[in-house]
Scaffold this motif. Structure first.
Motif, PDB file in Angstrom:
ATOM      1  N   THR A 337      42.986  43.412  40.936  1.00  0.00           N
ATOM      2  CA  THR A 337      41.688  43.583  40.473  1.00  0.00           C
ATOM      3  C   THR A 337      40.776  42.937  41.561  1.00  0.00           C
ATOM      4  O   THR A 337      40.878  41.885  42.107  1.00  0.00           O
ATOM      5  CB  THR A 337      41.596  42.627  39.290  1.00  0.00           C
ATOM      6  N   GLY A 396      43.879  42.673  34.505  1.00  0.00           N
ATOM      7  CA  GLY A 396      43.405  41.676  35.081  1.00  0.00           C
ATOM      8  C   GLY A 396      42.744  40.448  34.352  1.00  0.00           C
ATOM      9  O   GLY A 396      41.721  40.736  33.546  1.00  0.00           O
ATOM     10  N   THR A 428      46.935  39.678  38.195  1.00  0.00           N
ATOM     11  CA  THR A 428      46.788  41.160  37.665  1.00  0.00           C
ATOM     12  C   THR A 428      48.372  41.336  36.949  1.00  0.00           C
ATOM     13  O   THR A 428      49.219  41.193  37.799  1.00  0.00           O
ATOM     14  CB  THR A 428      46.399  41.924  38.455  1.00  0.00           C
TER      15      THR A 428
END
Length: 501
Positions: A337, A396, A428
């Motif tokens: 992310t 995330g 994540t």
């Protein structure tokens, strides 16, 4: 009476008395609140919705395109209507035939084949089918997967992506804006492009007129030359349009670029797939001042408490321009992310290349989205899980731990086994059909596909989500946006317009 008319002071007194009486009545009938003159914000369940899916770009014999939509059931008495037609060139075109069967009950998956469609697909929902609605179009062929979220008509849509010139060949061969007006009134559209050198436009990209039911495809390839990064803003001066962007990569692959959040100081891009190949961030700053952005990636970590947070990457963006940043080193082939924190509003997106023996075999794009968060944006819908592909959800969490439940739902509304995902703060998490036993509901016909409803659990922190499809070397990313069943109404204050026409 004559005396009053002739005496200006008497007339002034009567006017003042009338105004005092008017304000006195207004004060007497106003609602009693803790804050005089203000009504508390409230929520509303939408009962009308429109979406437009662009005509499929893939026309090969083996390509199969389908549009799917889903709206969750909230109560037993929920009912409504969802139907789709090819977007007519003239509103009310008698030749526009309904696509698929009309859906009257939420909690079921609506899906229809559009492989032969030559015009955009217009969806309209009423009643309970309009709240929490999401729709997407997926195209699967022997050598690729593409998907595009069916867009709601809007006054402005942003995109961030590569340009047509890049030292590492992360570049486009063509770029086309698909514009559609599903409304009953005319729209006027302009397409603004922010290159690394500044704004780029032409007479053809300004003041495009679209009547009710009209659509067009605007080729902007000439405007993206000599740049490696782009910000694209589709905006209207009158009316609203549904905008989609098709990028044709120099390797020969075509993909829909998902829209990104409107300019903001902080942007979060979820769903960057793991694996080999280029991962590149694109940032555009529409303001008149240079922008400095700090970029960090959030990946899977076995123990987030013991992990050492890397120094953020810095990216400088010129005024009214764009810039790019390589993410391969920061991601190290892990899914992630991307967090962008800037000192002025920016837009952001990420491109993904899958490579085999040094050759690009597939491309995909992801973009910044709002998170699932309380109190209203706690649900999201992934309307279509096509047959024969592997599915991943990439989640995330930034500052707080998050807990999400994913529930597969068959076309007839039957539910499969729900899967709960725990996402530690600063990590994540990836889960899907080949990692945690998650899949289609038992007994569902695979040809019908199925939907997934995501729900944020109580006391969970915000979570950013994206769905990744894989089939061999093919990969596609669909950022997941909240699909609340209730929306917040703004606070309303008393004003002179409330008592004076």
């Amino acid at each position: 009476m004559r005396l009053i008319v002739e005496n200006r002071f008497a007339l002034f007194g009567l006017v003042a008395l009338a105004l005092l009486a008017l304000f006195g009545v207004a004060f007497a009938i106003q609602p009693i609140n803790a804050r005089i003159g203000a009504s508390a914000p409230d929520t509303l369940r939408p009962d009308l919705a429109a979406r437009v899916c662009p005509a499929p770009h893939e026309t090969s014999d083996d390509a199969e395109s389908a549009v799917a939509a889903f709206a969750p059931r909230v109560s037993r008495d929920d009912e409504g209507e969802l139907r789709a037609v090819p977007l007519a060139e003239v509103d009310g075109d008698p030749g526009a035939q309904s696509l698929g069967e009309e859906l009257t009950e939420p909690g079921r998956v609506w899906r229809t084949d559009v492989s032969d469609a030559t015009r955009p697909t217009s969806l309209r929902a009423e009643g309970s089918l309009a709240s929490g609605l999401d729709a997407a179009q997926t195209t699967v062929s022997d050598d690729g997967i593409t998907e595009v979220r069916c867009a709601a008509p809007s006054i402005g849509t942003w995109f961030a992506l590569p340009g047509a010139e890049d030292p590492d060949d992360v570049e486009l061969e063509a770029l086309t804006a698909h514009l559609a007006n599903p409304e009953d009134f005319r729209a006027t559209v302009s397409v603004d492009i922010y290159t690394m050198e500044g704004p780029s436009y032409s007479p053809d990209s300004r003041g495009i007129h679209l009547g009710p039911g009209e659509s067009t495809e605007l080729d902007v390839t000439e405007l993206i030359q000599n740049t490696g990064a782009l910000g694209v803003h589709v905006r209207t001066s009158t009316g609203r349009v549904a905008a989609s962007l098709l990028a044709e990569h120099s390797s020969g692959h075509s993909d829909w670029v998902p829209p990104t959040r409107a300019p903001n100081d902080v942007q979060v891009v979820p769903g960057v797939p793991g694996g080999e190949g280029t991962r590149r961030l694109f940032v555009a700053a529409p303001g008149d001042e240079p922008v400095r952005a700090l970029v960090r990636v959030v990946t899977e970590r076995a123990d987030a408490d013991d992990a050492t947070e890397a120094e953020p990457l810095a990216l400088n963006v010129p005024p009214a321009a764009s810039a790019w940043l390589s993410l391969e080193g920061a991601l190290a082939e892990a899914p992630g992310t991307v967090v962008v924190e800037a000192d002025a509003p920016v837009v952001a997106g990420v491109s993904v290349e899958t490579v085999d023996d040094g050759k690009v075999v597939e491309t995909a794009y992801t973009a910044a989205v709002d998170p699932l968060s309380g109190p209203l944006d706690t649900t999201a819908v992934i309307p279509d899980m096509p047959e024969g592909v592997d599915v991943e959800l990439v989640l995330g969490a930034l500052e707080e731990d998050a807990q999400v439940v994913a529930t597969p739902i068959a076309a007839d509304g039957s539910m499969g086994d729900a899967v709960r995902a725990e996402v530690a703060a600063g990590t994540t998490h990836v889960f899907g059909t080949d990692t945690e036993g998650w899949g289609a509901p038992s007994g569902a016909d695979p040809r019908d596909g199925y939907a997934v409803r995501l729900e944020l659990l109580e006391d969970s922190g915000p979570v950013y989500a994206a769905r990744v499809l894989r089939s061999g070397d093919a990969v596609s990313v669909l950022p997941v946006t909240p699909a609340p069943v209730r929306v917040l109404l703004p606070e309303v204050r008393d004003s002179m317009t409330g008592i004076v026409p």
